[in-house]
Structures are given as structure tokens and as C-alpha cells.
Design an enzyme around this catalytic site. Structure first.
Site, PDB file in Angstrom:
ATOM      1  CG  ASP A  17     127.269   0.378  46.229  1.00 15.85           C
ATOM      2  OD1 ASP A  17     128.535   0.610  45.672  1.00 15.85           O
ATOM      3  OD2 ASP A  17     127.432  -0.556  46.957  1.00 15.85           O
ATOM      4  CE  LYS A 109     129.050  -2.617  44.346  1.00 17.39           C
ATOM      5  NZ  LYS A 109     127.869  -3.363  45.417  1.00 17.39           N
ATOM      6  CB  CYS A 142     128.349  -2.926  48.690  1.00 19.94           C
ATOM      7  SG  CYS A 142     126.275  -2.998  48.307  1.00 19.94           S
TER       8      CYS A 142
END
Length: 208
Positions: A17, A109, A142
Site C-alpha cells: 500500500d 486488494k 495491512c
């Protein structure tokens, strides 16, 4: 877990991310920690590519109508309002300073874990990977969720303390926490329960 010798041919580096919505200065979900380690991450990833490691980026996003948002909107008002992590926007793209290169894989995702509802496990097993290396943001969300799921699926996990980071936390009833305090607390948890926590330099020194 202690990884004394890491085989680069069986290791994948997960870049979690590192998107504009988290890393670009002024972004709604900006992580100063993540921004600060961009140069070091870029050099580290180049070295990993030279050593033959698979580099996999994740991009956290939901579709524009937010029908796939799940429970995330209950914890992130900006996401609920469609201000961040929306498919097709500038914010979901990987920050330029650590942009993917030829041969890297980019995986979409829409949950904390990079394994949930994605092709990640299939990609790793097809590629002969038995060890995953966690980098990116955010440490306690995450990155941790991905590391925990990787261990549950019987991968060895290296968690890089200097190439993961997070954001400041407000007082939610237990007192505020700075990004560094949250990061250190989670590294303690992860080292005890989930992964071998090490620096990026230490990781490179353990490669076969």
C-alpha cells in the site's frame, strides 16, 4: 521465528500500500513514516531485484460505488465518503518514488490482508516462494494482517522494522499514541507472535 539464512530464489518482497493516498505529502491518510523511508525502500527494492527476488506490490482500493467496501467504512470516514482509495483515482496509484519496475507484480486488494480475496497465495506457490518479506504501510493494519495470514498459511515471514510505518493515533479511550509508539508496540507483538523482525540491512546480510 528466526530466519538465519534466506534463499532469495524462494523469497518474495511484499510492498504494501505505498500509494499516493498514504505517501504523498498532504494526502488524507498521509504517513510521515512511510514518506521518510521512500529513498531507502527504493534502494532496497533495487537490491532485491538484483538478487533475483520476486517483488509484489499491493494497491488497496474499492470500486467507485463502494459496494465492496465491507466494514472498512465504519473505521475510515474518508473512505466511506469516497475521498480516498477509490478505483481509478490518483490516490490509489503507487507513489512515484517507489514505483513498480519491469517484472514486478501489482495486486489489487480491498481488505487489510493482502491474502484476503486475492491471487497472492496462488502467485507465491506457483513461484516456489516459501518466505515473504513485509514492507510498507501501515504497520498495525495491512502489514500486520498480511504477515499474520502468511504465517497461518505456513510461509516464513520477515518483517522489516525500518521499511514499515504508520500514523499518529488519537485518544480513543486509552490515550493517544504517536506513530512511532504504535510502530514499536506492534513490532514487539509481531516479533513474539508472527514474524522475524529485522532491519532491511540485516535482511540483506542473511541472504544465501
Amino acid at each position: 521465528m528466526k530466519l538465519s539464512a534466506i534463499d532469495p530464489k524462494k523469497t518474495a518482497v511484499l510492498v504494501i500500500d505505498m500509494q499516493n493516498d498514504f505517501i504523498e505529502p498532504g494526502a488524507e491518510l498521509f504517513s510521515q513514516m512511510g514518506y521518510d523511508f521512500v529513498p531507502k525502500m527504493a534502494a532496497f527494492l533495487d537490491e532485491c531485484r538484483k538478487r533475483g527476488m520476486l517483488v509484489i506490490y499491493t494497491k488497496n482500493m474499492v470500486q467507485a460505488d463502494r459496494h465492496d467496501i465491507g466494514k472498512a467504512g465504519e473505521f475510515c470516514e474518508a473512505l466511506k465518503q469516497g475521498k480516498v482509495l477509490i478505483e481509478g483515482t490518483h490516490g490509489v496509484e503507487i507513489f512515484e518514488g517507489v514505483a513498480p519496475k519491469e517484472g514486478d507484480i501489482v495486486l489489487r486488494k480491498n481488505r487489510y490482508s493482502s491474502f484476503y480475496g486475492t491471487r497472492l497465495d496462488s502467485i507465491l506457490r506457483t513461484s516456489g516462494i516459501d518466505t515473504v518479506t513485509i514492507t510498507g504501510v501501515c504497520t498495525e493494519a495491512c502489514c500486520f494482517s498480511t504477515a499474520r495470514d502468511a504465517g497461518a498459511m505456513c510461509y516464513d515471514v520477515a518483517f522489516l522494522s525500518d521499511l514499515t510505518g504508520t500514523v499518529d493515533y488519537p485518544d480513543l479511550g486509552f490515550g493517544p499514541m504517536t506513530a512511532l509508539q504504535m510502530h514499536h508496540a506492534m513490532l514487539t507483538n509481531i516479533a513474539l507472535t508472527t514474524a522475524d523482525v529485522m532491519t532491511s540491512d540485516d535482511f540483506l546480510s542473511r541472504l544465501k
